[in-house]
Design a protein around this motif. Sequence first.
Motif, short mmCIF file in Angstrom:
data_model
loop_
_atom_site.label_atom_id
_atom_site.label_comp_id
_atom_site.label_asym_id
_atom_site.label_seq_id
_atom_site.Cartn_x
_atom_site.Cartn_y
_atom_site.Cartn_z
N ASP A 140 42.80 7.93 1.23
CA ASP A 140 43.89 7.06 0.77
C ASP A 140 44.53 6.31 1.94
OD1 ASP A 140 44.83 9.45 1.72
OD2 ASP A 140 46.38 9.71 0.20
N ILE A 141 44.58 6.96 3.12
CA ILE A 141 45.14 6.27 4.29
C ILE A 141 44.15 5.23 4.80
CG2 ILE A 141 45.90 6.58 6.68
CD1 ILE A 141 47.67 8.65 5.77
N GLU A 142 42.87 5.54 4.70
CA GLU A 142 41.87 4.57 5.13
C GLU A 142 41.96 3.29 4.27
OE1 GLU A 142 37.83 6.00 5.30
OE2 GLU A 142 37.43 4.56 6.91
N LEU A 161 54.27 1.96 -1.10
CA LEU A 161 53.41 3.08 -0.74
C LEU A 161 53.42 4.09 -1.88
CD1 LEU A 161 54.49 3.62 2.98
CD2 LEU A 161 52.43 2.47 2.15
N ILE A 200 39.96 10.20 8.95
CA ILE A 200 40.99 9.49 8.22
C ILE A 200 40.93 9.88 6.74
CG2 ILE A 200 41.93 7.22 7.70
CD1 ILE A 200 40.45 6.16 10.13
N ARG A 255 54.45 11.23 4.66
CA ARG A 255 53.13 11.65 5.11
C ARG A 255 52.47 10.51 5.89
NH1 ARG A 255 48.48 11.00 2.02
NH2 ARG A 255 46.67 11.78 3.12
N VAL A 256 52.62 9.27 5.40
CA VAL A 256 52.06 8.11 6.09
C VAL A 256 52.66 8.03 7.49
CG1 VAL A 256 51.96 5.59 6.09
CG2 VAL A 256 51.60 6.85 3.97
N LEU A 283 44.59 2.20 2.81
CA LEU A 283 45.82 1.52 3.22
C LEU A 283 45.57 0.72 4.50
CD1 LEU A 283 48.91 1.13 2.89
CD2 LEU A 283 49.21 3.21 4.25
N PHE A 294 54.01 3.68 11.26
CA PHE A 294 53.19 2.82 10.40
C PHE A 294 53.62 1.37 10.56
CE2 PHE A 294 52.76 0.94 6.01
CZ PHE A 294 51.39 0.71 6.10
N LEU A 330 51.11 7.30 -2.37
CA LEU A 330 51.23 7.79 -0.98
C LEU A 330 52.68 8.17 -0.71
CD1 LEU A 330 49.16 4.98 0.71
CD2 LEU A 330 48.63 7.40 0.91
N TRP A 344 51.28 10.78 9.70
CA TRP A 344 49.88 10.57 10.05
C TRP A 344 49.74 9.52 11.17
CZ3 TRP A 344 46.04 6.99 10.47
CH2 TRP A 344 44.74 7.51 10.62
#
Length: 358
Positions: free
Chosen positions: A85-87, A106, A82, A115-116, A89, A128, A111, A119
């Motif tokens: 930055d996503i972790e 975001l 992960i 991309r979020v 989030l 998401f 972010l 992912w």
Amino acid sequence: MESHVKLPPAEVMLRAVEEKDESFEGVFFLGVKTTGIFCRPGCPARQPKPENISFFASASEALVAGFRPCKKCHPLHRLGTIPPDIENLMDEVLEDPSRKWRDYELQQRGLKPDRVRRWFQANHGMTFHAYCRAARVGAAMGRMRSGKSATSTAFESGFDSVSGFNEAFRLITGVSPRQSVSSVMVKIKRVTSPLGILLVGATDEAVVLLEFGDRRMLATQLKTLTKRFSCPVVPGSNSLIEQMEAELTAYFAGDLQTFETPVEFPGTDFQVETWNALRSIPYGETRSYQDIARQLGRENSVRAVANANGANRIAIVIPCHRVIGSDGSLTGYGGGLWRKQRLLELEGALVPEPDLFD
Ligand SMILES: [Zn+2]
């Protein structure tokens, strides 16, 4: 996970490339000789010709061989790991699942919403927002178990109405909020392994599921599993899942032979007896279906033993891969014969065959 596990046979990898099979994520990388670019197995880019493909066990091997990472599938950012930055989030989502995230929020965190979105699609098979909804439902379930009413839970969990809450709840767990209070809850997580994606599921008491992932998306799997366990199944993790992950890492590194994480495997009396017999097969050894039937005192039940073997839900820990045909042939394996072969090689029960595609 680093490991001593060899690559799958070339024909298995070629089929995975052809089918863009994401369950092979982390198992191998492919370099395309004509373009000098390397990809992950599920790359959405154009299909390379088999004769132009080289296979690598890791991204670093592909780099060393002179291949550049593909700009479409980003093989250097491994799925399952992960990005920080996503972790962060995801931590925020779990801390306050009632919060609704807008795109500009975001962006404020640096972010990119696109991309979020990509992912979460790639790693969880859901958007998401669907992930946030599932987290919200998981938190709501916790509230209701601690004795709160459905109405107050609905509003505290960030739902606009009780009916919206009921609907979201049913959609994700397959049961109503009221039904969920009396039942256990299974959390489920996709983890990467040298043999591909593994689904690990656990209640607060025990691991109840460990199987090689296929290409069904998480959203579909949640429903199937909810039915199978007749209790809500939601994405998430707990300390038992983390313990199992750590043990699997050690197992694939060749450093662990016996799993300590508690497991639970409800079934018919015969299934449970068979699964216990499987657990008594030592690491590094194999048995035939006849051996197991004899051990159970039911020499005529070889077929039933094979069926119970196939119904095993906790791969590796209940080592159904250690049961082979009486003539030494590997016979079937739910996760694919090549995985069975690699597991037995890892445990030293089989001598690896030479690589044919080097
Ligand atoms: Zn690619």
